[in-house]
Design a protein around this motif. Structure first.
Motif, short mmCIF file in Angstrom:
data_model
loop_
_atom_site.label_atom_id
_atom_site.label_comp_id
_atom_site.label_asym_id
_atom_site.label_seq_id
_atom_site.Cartn_x
_atom_site.Cartn_y
_atom_site.Cartn_z
N MET A 1 8.99 22.16 -22.34
CA MET A 1 9.84 22.85 -21.37
C MET A 1 9.04 23.20 -20.12
SD MET A 1 12.78 22.90 -22.79
CE MET A 1 13.69 24.08 -21.81
N ALA A 2 9.75 23.40 -19.03
CA ALA A 2 9.11 23.72 -17.75
C ALA A 2 9.60 25.08 -17.27
CB ALA A 2 9.42 22.65 -16.70
N THR A 3 8.73 25.79 -16.56
CA THR A 3 9.04 27.12 -16.07
C THR A 3 8.56 27.25 -14.64
OG1 THR A 3 8.75 28.02 -18.30
CG2 THR A 3 8.80 29.59 -16.48
N LEU A 4 9.40 27.79 -13.79
CA LEU A 4 9.02 28.17 -12.43
C LEU A 4 8.84 29.68 -12.40
CD1 LEU A 4 11.43 25.98 -10.27
CD2 LEU A 4 8.95 25.76 -10.39
N PHE A 5 7.64 30.13 -12.08
CA PHE A 5 7.36 31.56 -12.05
C PHE A 5 7.68 32.14 -10.67
CE2 PHE A 5 4.48 29.70 -15.21
CZ PHE A 5 4.85 30.44 -16.33
N GLU A 6 7.58 33.45 -10.59
CA GLU A 6 7.87 34.12 -9.33
C GLU A 6 6.87 33.70 -8.26
OE1 GLU A 6 10.30 36.17 -7.03
OE2 GLU A 6 10.58 35.95 -9.18
N GLY A 7 7.38 33.24 -7.12
CA GLY A 7 6.51 32.76 -6.06
C GLY A 7 6.18 33.85 -5.06
N ASP A 273 3.59 15.80 -14.41
CA ASP A 273 2.86 15.20 -15.51
C ASP A 273 3.65 13.97 -15.95
OD1 ASP A 273 5.00 16.16 -17.02
OD2 ASP A 273 3.87 17.85 -17.85
N GLU A 274 3.36 13.46 -17.14
CA GLU A 274 4.00 12.23 -17.56
C GLU A 274 5.49 12.40 -17.86
OE1 GLU A 274 2.09 14.26 -21.08
OE2 GLU A 274 1.53 13.67 -19.04
N ALA A 275 5.96 13.64 -18.00
CA ALA A 275 7.35 13.86 -18.38
C ALA A 275 8.13 14.75 -17.43
CB ALA A 275 7.43 14.45 -19.79
N HIS A 276 7.51 15.31 -16.41
CA HIS A 276 8.19 16.26 -15.54
C HIS A 276 8.04 15.86 -14.07
CE1 HIS A 276 7.55 18.66 -19.24
NE2 HIS A 276 8.72 19.18 -18.92
N VAL A 277 9.12 16.05 -13.33
CA VAL A 277 9.16 15.73 -11.90
C VAL A 277 9.74 16.94 -11.17
CG1 VAL A 277 10.20 14.28 -10.13
CG2 VAL A 277 9.40 13.26 -12.26
N ALA A 278 9.08 17.36 -10.11
CA ALA A 278 9.60 18.42 -9.25
C ALA A 278 10.33 17.79 -8.08
CB ALA A 278 8.46 19.32 -8.75
N VAL A 279 11.54 18.26 -7.82
CA VAL A 279 12.37 17.74 -6.73
C VAL A 279 12.76 18.90 -5.84
CG1 VAL A 279 14.44 16.46 -6.12
CG2 VAL A 279 13.26 15.94 -8.25
N VAL A 280 12.57 18.75 -4.55
CA VAL A 280 12.91 19.79 -3.59
C VAL A 280 13.85 19.21 -2.56
CG1 VAL A 280 11.01 19.35 -1.99
CG2 VAL A 280 11.94 21.64 -2.17
N GLY A 281 14.79 20.04 -2.10
CA GLY A 281 15.69 19.60 -1.05
C GLY A 281 16.99 19.00 -1.53
N MET A 282 17.29 19.12 -2.83
CA MET A 282 18.55 18.61 -3.34
C MET A 282 19.41 19.79 -3.79
SD MET A 282 17.99 17.27 -7.22
CE MET A 282 19.75 17.41 -7.46
N PRO A 283 20.72 19.68 -3.69
CA PRO A 283 21.58 20.77 -4.17
C PRO A 283 21.52 20.85 -5.68
CG PRO A 283 22.90 18.88 -3.51
CD PRO A 283 21.49 18.57 -3.11
N HIS A 284 21.64 22.06 -6.19
CA HIS A 284 21.68 22.26 -7.63
C HIS A 284 22.96 21.64 -8.19
CE1 HIS A 284 21.46 24.35 -11.50
NE2 HIS A 284 20.20 24.56 -11.21
N TRP A 297 12.67 18.57 -13.42
CA TRP A 297 13.45 17.75 -14.35
C TRP A 297 12.53 17.12 -15.38
CZ3 TRP A 297 18.83 16.81 -14.07
CH2 TRP A 297 19.47 17.37 -12.98
N ASN A 298 13.04 17.01 -16.59
CA ASN A 298 12.34 16.28 -17.65
C ASN A 298 12.85 14.85 -17.65
OD1 ASN A 298 11.82 15.13 -20.36
ND2 ASN A 298 11.02 17.16 -20.80
N THR A 299 11.97 13.92 -17.33
CA THR A 299 12.39 12.52 -17.22
C THR A 299 12.61 11.87 -18.57
OG1 THR A 299 10.06 11.84 -17.08
CG2 THR A 299 11.21 12.24 -15.02
N ASN A 300 12.04 12.43 -19.63
CA ASN A 300 12.26 11.85 -20.96
C ASN A 300 13.67 12.10 -21.45
OD1 ASN A 300 9.64 10.90 -21.03
ND2 ASN A 300 8.85 12.63 -22.20
N PHE A 301 14.17 13.32 -21.22
CA PHE A 301 15.48 13.70 -21.72
C PHE A 301 16.53 13.81 -20.62
CE2 PHE A 301 12.40 15.95 -24.62
CZ PHE A 301 12.48 15.00 -25.62
N GLN A 302 16.13 13.55 -19.36
CA GLN A 302 17.06 13.62 -18.23
C GLN A 302 17.70 15.00 -18.13
OE1 GLN A 302 17.72 10.51 -16.23
NE2 GLN A 302 15.79 10.21 -17.28
#
Length: 724
Positions: A1-7, A273-284, A297-302
């Motif tokens: 799993m991926a987590t974005l912490f407080e910036g 990393d091999e399974a995660h991609v960060a995307v910026v500038g797209m609508p949720h 996003w997790n590219t293995n499980f989409q």
């Protein structure tokens, strides 16, 4: 799993004349991982200490001059390098104060970028594709520079980077020529150049962004297209060298982003990393239009695993260094720490499941006695006992099943009951694909129609979507607020239990609503059974002045002050409701909802400003409830069942502190809060005493651990141990 912490904000940004222009050219790491070199779009280079958001130095070229490529750090000489006006290379050290007085050399051709990486010498990439090592170029700045790219063919560089792998230096850059896109891989020592052609999209669109990473002795090129497709191409580090001509570069689709009917504009993707991609500038996937997000996003499980709304306009820029994402947006440059863990399918789809919630199984296998006793293999298929859920699933599968798009069309104008039935059927089917994305789309359409048509509201369908645990607040931001508007407290409870990303402003809105709702309106609502059972047991528990963990409840023990003389019971203020501790100040179901708020994740700095929206009576009532539940926890009269949802003692104390921070002045001036504040002070004293006693025990245990046992101890002995 991926987590974005407080910036946090690293620095402010200059406003550019054009909305499409960015205020930042580039961000590079210094020799220290906590230092970042930021080059703006005009004339300044600034060195920041990231952890302190503090500028350590700034250098600027003269008025009329422009920085035309980002500054980099030379890891070998500990110097900084930047290019101004396309041809002037400037080199300086951190202690240099004036950039104009630093070393500079004018080269014979326009420079595209200077690249530097640990373990390698900086390289200079020229706009026509030639590559030079920095030292050799500065030794003869006016040396002729060859043209790799033909100016007549209008082939121009769009992106570049460098990678050091196995003591081999690579410079990668992509070019565009009449709608075609190419990748050049320049190897240094020995110098070889290979050219690859990227596969063309059917629409003829150009990639929005590129990023490259090194994994398993392969260079992985990741690129994003406006239609939301994220492709990956792989180039071997030890691949064939010296191949002539243009080679085809295969690609594989790693991720298909849900962009809706339109296309992405200023967006960018970077591999974490091999399974995660960060995307910026797209609508949720579930947010309103006009909002830009940073998503992982997790590219293995989409699957979408983390999302954060970025205030202000995003221009498709993101840098990733050592667990931190640097994102310019609006008027600020933000640094957002992240963490990516290895994911399994179970954790990707079931991360939010509460440990106390049992998972029902659709079928139970009945093994034979021969298998249990003798290990014999069964002679036929194992008998399966059908449960009610499996029967319903088979029944729904036998009927014509609607697809996701058909259910979305039904939501637009169908009746509530039919919508609920089809949504539940779609969610319960085992063959429903992309459940993570489908649930978000279904929830957004249901919420959108409910906001437009006041007579339409489907609580059953929304509750079923939340219970799938594939939905979060960022996927459907208006869901929880809609539930509050319709006084759907059961749905509010589910969201508070299962959503890990509820903003603090929404948490405070829930708190304000729960405190203000009359007890009678909530008592008739069906809530989650475990949380109700916990409060029933807590309220029913009697008050016995017994000790727990070595200290008595705070209102029965003021012994932290050695000169304190306890008042006899008849002298206590009977008019003060805060001392009537055996009666819960709120109704049973209201207490259940308040407990859900206590267990919601939050950030202190973001929560306190919104807590100030509560008025004084609401704050006093909430503090009275926190006092009540704290006293019940302190008395050893109730044993909590582990599977029941309940707030912890730490959460109770934290919320008391937050409320006092937000309303201390108001509470001090309120006459009816005097006794309450006195009791809360006793809470603090008792906690201090408890931890003081625990500290003494810790010291004793450490002394025992340091002591060496005597070697001549027989089976029985008596020893005197002096700890202090």
């Amino acid at each position: 799993m991926a987590t974005l912490f407080e910036g946090f904000t690293l620095c402010g940004l200059l406003q550019t004349p054009s909305a499409s222009d960015s205020a930042i050219q580039g961000i590079e790491l210094d020799g220290d991982s906590d230092h970042a070199v930021v080059t703006d779009s005009t004339r300044a280079v600034t060195l920041y200490k990231v952890s302190d958001q503090k500028p350590l130095g700034s250098w600027t070229v003269k008025q009329g001059q422009l920085l035309t490529c980002p500054a980099v750090f030379n890891f070998q000489t500990k110097e900084y390098v930047v290019v101004s006006d396309n041809k002037v290379i400037r080199v300086w050290k951190e202690e240099d104060l004036n950039l104009d007085k630093a070393f500079k050399a004018t080269v014979s051709a326009d420079v595209w970028r200077v690249h530097s990486a640990p373990g390698g010498e900086p390289v200079v990439l020229f706009q026509r594709g030639a590559v030079r090592l920095l030292d050799s170029l500065l030794s003869a700045p006016q040396q002729p520079i060859e043209d790799i790219l033909s100016e007549e063919e209008k082939e121009v560089i769009r992106w570049s980077t460098n990678i050091v792998a196995e003591k081999q230096h690579f410079v990668l850059f992509t070019t565009e020529q009449r709608g075609e896109h190419f990748l050049y891989v320049q190897r240094l020592n020995p110098n070889t150049l290979q050219k690859y052609r990227l596969e063309r999209e059917d629409s003829g669109a150009s990639p929005l962004s590129f990023s490259a990473s090194l994994r398993d002795k392969h260079i992985n090129l990741l690129y994003l297209y406006p239609n939301g497709c994220v492709y990956q191409s792989v180039v071997a580090v030890r691949g064939p060298v010296g191949l002539e001509g243009v080679q085809a570069l295969p690609r594989s689709l790693r991720l298909r982003l849900p962009v809706g009917e339109g296309e992405l504009g200023g967006a960018s993707a970077v591999a974490l990393d091999e399974a995660h991609v960060a995307v910026v500038g797209m609508p949720h996937p579930s947010a309103r239009t006009g909002k830009d997000f940073l998503c992982i996003w997790n590219t293995n499980f989409q699957t979408l695993q983390a999302g954060k709304e970025m205030v202000g306009r995003i221009r498709g820029q993101v840098w990733c260094y050592l667990g931190k994402l640097f994102v310019p947006h609006g008027k600020a440059l933000s640094v957002i720490p992240y963490e990516c863990q290895k994911s399994s399918l179970a954790s990707a789809l079931g991360k939010l499941r509460h440990p106390g919630i049992a998972v029902s199984k659709s079928s139970v296998a009945i093994p034979s006695w021969n298998t249990l006793l003798h290990g014999d293999q069964p002679q036929g298929p194992t008998k399966i006992v059908d449960t009610r859920k499996s029967k319903l699933r088979r029944k729904s599968q036998s009927a014509p099943a609607l697809t996701v798009d058909q259910v979305l069309e039904l939501i637009k104008n169908g009746p509530v009951e039919e919508v609920r039935r089809e949504v539940e059927a779609l969610v319960s089917r085992g063959d429903a694909q992309d459940l993570q994305l489908s649930v978000g789309r279904l929830a957004c359409h249901l919420v959108a129609r409910s906001q437009v048509e006041t007579a339409f509201y489907a609580p059953g369908a929304l509750a079923r979507l939340v219970q799938t645990q594939c939905l979060c607040h960022s996927m459907c931001p208006d869901l929880l607020l809609l539930a509050l508007e319709h006084k759907d407290y059961f749905l509010c409870q589910l969201c508070l239990q299962l959503f890990p990303d509820i903003p603090e402003v929404v948490t405070c809105a829930c708190l304000k609503t729960f405190i203000g709702v009359p007890d009678g309106d909530v008592e008739m609502v069906s809530l989650e059974p475990d949380s109700v059972s916990f409060m029933e047991g807590l309220v029913a528990a009697g008050a016995r002045g017994r000790q727990q963990n070595g200290f008595s409840p705070p209102l029965f023990e003021d012994s932290c002050d050695p000169h304190h003389q306890p008042k006899p019971p008849q002298h206590q203020d009977k008019k003060n409701p805060t001392l009537q501790l055996e009666v819960c100040p709120v109704g049973l179901h209201k207490a259940v909802l308040l407990n859900e708020v206590l267990q919601t994740p939050y950030s202190d700095n973001l929560l306190v400003p919104h807590l100030k929206d509560l008025n004084a009576p609401q704050v006093i009532l909430f503090l009275q409830y926190l006092q009540f539940i704290y006293m019940k926890y302190s008395q050893d009269v109730y044993t909590q069942t582990p599977v029941l949802r309940s707030p912890t003692m730490t959460q109770i104390i934290d919320w008391v502190c937050l409320l006092l921070d937000a309303h201390f002045t108001v509470l001090v001036m309120a006459p009816n809060a005097k006794g309450l504040l006195s009791n809360l002070q006793s809470f603090v004293k008792s906690q201090v005493k408890l931890f003081s006693e625990l500290g003494k025990i810790e010291g004793s245990l450490q002394e025992l651990h340091k002591m060496k046992p005597s070697k001549d101890i027989s089976q029985y002995s008596i020893e005197v141990i002096e700890l202090f």
